[in-house]
Design a protein around this motif. Structure first.
Motif, short mmCIF file in Angstrom:
data_model
loop_
_atom_site.label_atom_id
_atom_site.label_comp_id
_atom_site.label_asym_id
_atom_site.label_seq_id
_atom_site.Cartn_x
_atom_site.Cartn_y
_atom_site.Cartn_z
N LYS A 189 -36.19 50.39 -27.34
CA LYS A 189 -37.38 49.54 -27.28
C LYS A 189 -37.07 48.18 -26.63
CE LYS A 189 -39.94 51.46 -31.16
NZ LYS A 189 -39.54 52.64 -31.51
N ARG A 190 -36.44 48.26 -25.46
CA ARG A 190 -36.14 47.05 -24.71
C ARG A 190 -36.56 47.24 -23.26
NH1 ARG A 190 -31.64 48.44 -21.84
NH2 ARG A 190 -30.20 49.96 -22.78
N GLU A 191 -36.50 46.13 -22.52
CA GLU A 191 -36.93 46.16 -21.12
C GLU A 191 -35.97 47.00 -20.28
OE1 GLU A 191 -38.13 42.98 -17.56
OE2 GLU A 191 -37.36 42.27 -19.50
N PHE A 192 -36.55 47.75 -19.36
CA PHE A 192 -35.75 48.58 -18.45
C PHE A 192 -35.33 47.77 -17.24
CE2 PHE A 192 -36.26 51.50 -14.62
CZ PHE A 192 -34.95 51.95 -14.65
N HIS A 193 -34.03 47.79 -16.95
CA HIS A 193 -33.48 47.14 -15.77
C HIS A 193 -32.80 48.20 -14.91
CE1 HIS A 193 -34.24 43.06 -17.19
NE2 HIS A 193 -33.79 43.44 -18.37
N VAL A 194 -33.13 48.23 -13.62
CA VAL A 194 -32.52 49.19 -12.70
C VAL A 194 -31.05 48.84 -12.54
CG1 VAL A 194 -32.53 50.08 -10.34
CG2 VAL A 194 -34.70 49.50 -11.48
N PRO A 195 -30.15 49.83 -12.70
CA PRO A 195 -28.72 49.56 -12.49
C PRO A 195 -28.45 49.09 -11.05
CG PRO A 195 -29.04 51.66 -13.59
CD PRO A 195 -30.39 51.20 -13.14
N GLU A 196 -27.27 48.57 -10.83
CA GLU A 196 -26.88 48.12 -9.49
C GLU A 196 -27.03 49.27 -8.49
OE1 GLU A 196 -23.00 46.39 -7.04
OE2 GLU A 196 -22.84 46.91 -9.17
N ILE A 197 -27.66 48.95 -7.36
CA ILE A 197 -27.86 49.95 -6.32
C ILE A 197 -26.66 49.88 -5.38
CG2 ILE A 197 -29.40 50.84 -4.54
CD1 ILE A 197 -31.70 49.44 -5.92
N GLU A 198 -25.67 50.69 -5.64
CA GLU A 198 -24.39 50.56 -4.96
C GLU A 198 -24.44 50.98 -3.49
OE1 GLU A 198 -21.61 52.78 -7.28
OE2 GLU A 198 -21.50 51.28 -8.89
N PHE A 199 -25.45 51.76 -3.10
CA PHE A 199 -25.47 52.19 -1.70
C PHE A 199 -26.04 51.13 -0.77
CE2 PHE A 199 -29.18 54.26 -3.82
CZ PHE A 199 -30.21 53.61 -3.17
N LEU A 200 -26.57 50.02 -1.31
CA LEU A 200 -27.02 48.92 -0.48
C LEU A 200 -25.85 47.99 -0.16
CD1 LEU A 200 -30.42 47.98 -2.15
CD2 LEU A 200 -30.06 49.33 -0.09
N LEU A 201 -25.89 47.37 1.00
CA LEU A 201 -24.84 46.43 1.37
C LEU A 201 -24.88 45.20 0.46
CD1 LEU A 201 -25.16 46.44 5.27
CD2 LEU A 201 -23.30 47.42 3.93
N PRO A 202 -23.73 44.56 0.23
CA PRO A 202 -23.74 43.30 -0.52
C PRO A 202 -24.59 42.26 0.20
CG PRO A 202 -21.50 44.14 -0.23
CD PRO A 202 -22.39 44.96 0.66
N GLY A 203 -25.36 41.52 -0.55
CA GLY A 203 -26.13 40.44 0.05
C GLY A 203 -27.62 40.68 0.02
N PRO A 204 -28.12 41.74 0.67
CA PRO A 204 -29.58 41.94 0.67
C PRO A 204 -30.11 42.11 -0.75
CG PRO A 204 -28.54 43.35 2.31
CD PRO A 204 -27.43 42.74 1.50
N SER A 205 -31.30 41.59 -0.97
CA SER A 205 -31.86 41.63 -2.32
C SER A 205 -32.21 43.05 -2.75
CB SER A 205 -33.13 40.77 -2.37
OG SER A 205 -34.15 41.32 -1.56
N GLY A 206 -32.60 43.89 -1.79
CA GLY A 206 -33.00 45.24 -2.14
C GLY A 206 -34.30 45.31 -2.92
N ARG A 207 -35.08 44.21 -2.87
CA ARG A 207 -36.30 44.20 -3.69
C ARG A 207 -37.32 45.25 -3.22
NH1 ARG A 207 -36.74 39.56 -0.49
NH2 ARG A 207 -38.53 39.52 0.92
N ASP A 208 -37.24 45.65 -1.95
CA ASP A 208 -38.16 46.67 -1.45
C ASP A 208 -37.66 48.08 -1.72
OD1 ASP A 208 -40.02 44.81 -0.40
OD2 ASP A 208 -38.71 44.48 1.31
N ALA A 209 -36.47 48.22 -2.32
CA ALA A 209 -35.94 49.53 -2.68
C ALA A 209 -36.42 50.00 -4.03
CB ALA A 209 -34.41 49.49 -2.65
N ILE A 210 -37.16 49.16 -4.74
CA ILE A 210 -37.74 49.54 -6.03
C ILE A 210 -39.20 49.09 -6.05
CG2 ILE A 210 -35.55 49.45 -7.25
CD1 ILE A 210 -36.33 46.75 -8.35
N ARG A 211 -40.02 49.76 -6.84
CA ARG A 211 -41.43 49.39 -6.90
C ARG A 211 -42.04 49.88 -8.21
NH1 ARG A 211 -44.98 47.55 -3.14
NH2 ARG A 211 -47.18 47.83 -3.66
N ASN A 212 -42.95 49.07 -8.73
CA ASN A 212 -43.73 49.44 -9.93
C ASN A 212 -42.83 49.81 -11.10
OD1 ASN A 212 -46.15 49.72 -11.30
ND2 ASN A 212 -46.40 51.88 -10.77
N ILE A 213 -41.83 48.96 -11.36
CA ILE A 213 -40.93 49.18 -12.51
C ILE A 213 -41.66 48.77 -13.77
CG2 ILE A 213 -38.72 48.57 -13.55
CD1 ILE A 213 -38.54 50.30 -11.00
N ARG A 214 -41.94 49.75 -14.62
CA ARG A 214 -42.71 49.49 -15.82
C ARG A 214 -42.05 50.01 -17.09
NH1 ARG A 214 -47.95 52.29 -13.70
NH2 ARG A 214 -48.27 52.64 -15.92
N GLY A 215 -40.84 50.55 -16.95
CA GLY A 215 -40.15 51.03 -18.14
C GLY A 215 -40.81 52.22 -18.79
#
Length: 379
Positions: free
Chosen positions: A353-379
């Motif tokens: 019963k806690r907030e869901f956080h997406v684990p580190e997206i290791e296939f993305l290069l270091p640096g880019p935020s990757g914010r467009d690689a996830i969407r509508n995270i609602r747990g």
């Protein structure tokens, strides 16, 4: 976690890299148990009631196995009663976390290759959905009710295409190699029709420039003087290694991040890759270091000429490092690892019963935020 994998195929031989990835994850104790169901097994008879009987078989397997996680791989085929299947999975005593995935370049436009009903139903009823592209496709999925949408690119099949390039014995026959089919499309104005036309135009430009120094492999190129005929899927790396440069082709899609499995396989072969520039792919690989990108035929010719005229030893050193990167982060084993880690994180967040956080997206290069690689995270 006990993991049940619904494999897109008749047998595990249709998806050997993903199946091998699951077996490795089991051996590494990243999952506690593994079972699978090839949902096209017996598909010659799967029409009408056949699919209901198939889902009954799956339900019996799932009840016996008692999974914590269920992943529906590339669930966008001609299946019937998908909503009924999802309802059966929902009432399993183990209460599994369910994810669906999409691997083809569907798009929501009127003239585009639209999403099949099977995927719309499965993703709208799943806890999480994985996409090989984001952008418009993910926005469309959010509108029909899908949630927790994550990028899940294709990858190199580590079983069929290991990192075994031998530069010492390498003797290329061609300057440029392309492996891909030229298919006729009923509607030339559709996304598939436009893509087929663009691919043919790029191949024509390469043929005019390089002639028989172009190695062209695949179906449908009859009459092209560079055509070497079709080859089996598992022989494509052998074809790539017959050239000094690999042309990646046009991917028939331009949504954010989309790459077919061909760029991963080609880059993993150890031969320099020149590929079409799709939005956001610079978050996966670094241009001019890992690969070379183009946006039109003029830029394609310029990139080919530049690589071919560069110091061969330096170009091949870059290609060797790019291949190592693919085998370290971009195989189908790594994709299964990410999927299971992410599904596990969602399940644990709900149980605790806690907030869901997406684990580190290791296939993305270091640096880019990757914010467009996830969407509508609602747990």
């Amino acid at each position: 976690m006990r993991f049940l994998f619904l494999i897109q195929g008749r047998t595990t031989d249709d998806q050997p890299g993903y199946h091998d990835g699951c077996l490795r994850l089991l051996q590494e104790n990243r999952i506690s148990a593994y079972d699978y169901f090839c949902y096209y097994d017996g598909s010659d008879n799967l029409t009408g009631k056949g699919w209901s009987e198939q889902w009954s078989r799956l339900e019996r397997k799932a009840k016996d196995f008692s999974p914590d996680l269920v992943l529906l791989q590339f669930f966008h085929g001609p299946m019937d009663n998908v909503s009924g299947l999802m309802a059966r999975l929902r009432v399993l005593p183990s209460g599994p976390t369910i994810a669906s995935s999409c691997g083809d370049p569907f798009a929501p436009g009127l003239l585009d290759h639209g999403f099949p009903r099977s995927f719309i139903e499965s993703s709208s009823l799943a806890d999480m959905s994985f996409f090989s592209q984001m952008g418009r496709s993910a926005k469309a999925a959010e509108k029909w009710g899908a949630r927790n949408l994550l990028l899940w690119p294709h990858g190199n099949c580590q079983k069929r295409f290991p990192n075994d390039f031998d530069a010492v014995t390498w003797k290329p026959e061609f300057d440029v190699v392309f492996v891909g089919n030229h298919t006729s499309v009923r509607n030339p104005f559709s996304s598939l029709g436009r893509g087929s036309k663009k691919r043919a135009a790029l191949v024509d430009a390469l043929t005019r420039r390089y002639g028989k120094r172009l190695g062209l492999f695949g179906r449908g190129w009859n009459g092209n003087p560079a055509w070497q005929g079709p080859i089996p899927y598992h022989d494509q790396v052998k074809a790539f290694r017959r050239g000094r440069v690999v042309f990646g082709g046009y991917p028939h899609a331009s949504d954010d991040y989309y790459l077919s499995d061909r760029p991963f396989i080609a880059m993993g072969s150890g031969i320099p890759l020149i590929d079409y520039r799709v939005p956001k792919v610079d978050e996966l690989f670094l241009e001019e270091r890992d690969w070379y990108l183009f946006s039109d035929s003029n830029e394609l010719m310029a990139q080919c000429d530049k690589v071919l005229k560069s110091d061969c030893a330096e170009v091949m050193r870059k290609a060797e490092k790019a291949a190592a990167l693919v085998h370290q982060k971009h195989t189908q084993y790594h994709r299964m690892k990410f999927a299971i880690e992410t599904m596990t994180a969602l399940r644990m967040a709900r149980l605790q019963k806690r907030e869901f956080h997406v684990p580190e997206i290791e296939f993305l290069l270091p640096g880019p935020s990757g914010r467009d690689a996830i969407r509508n995270i609602r747990g």
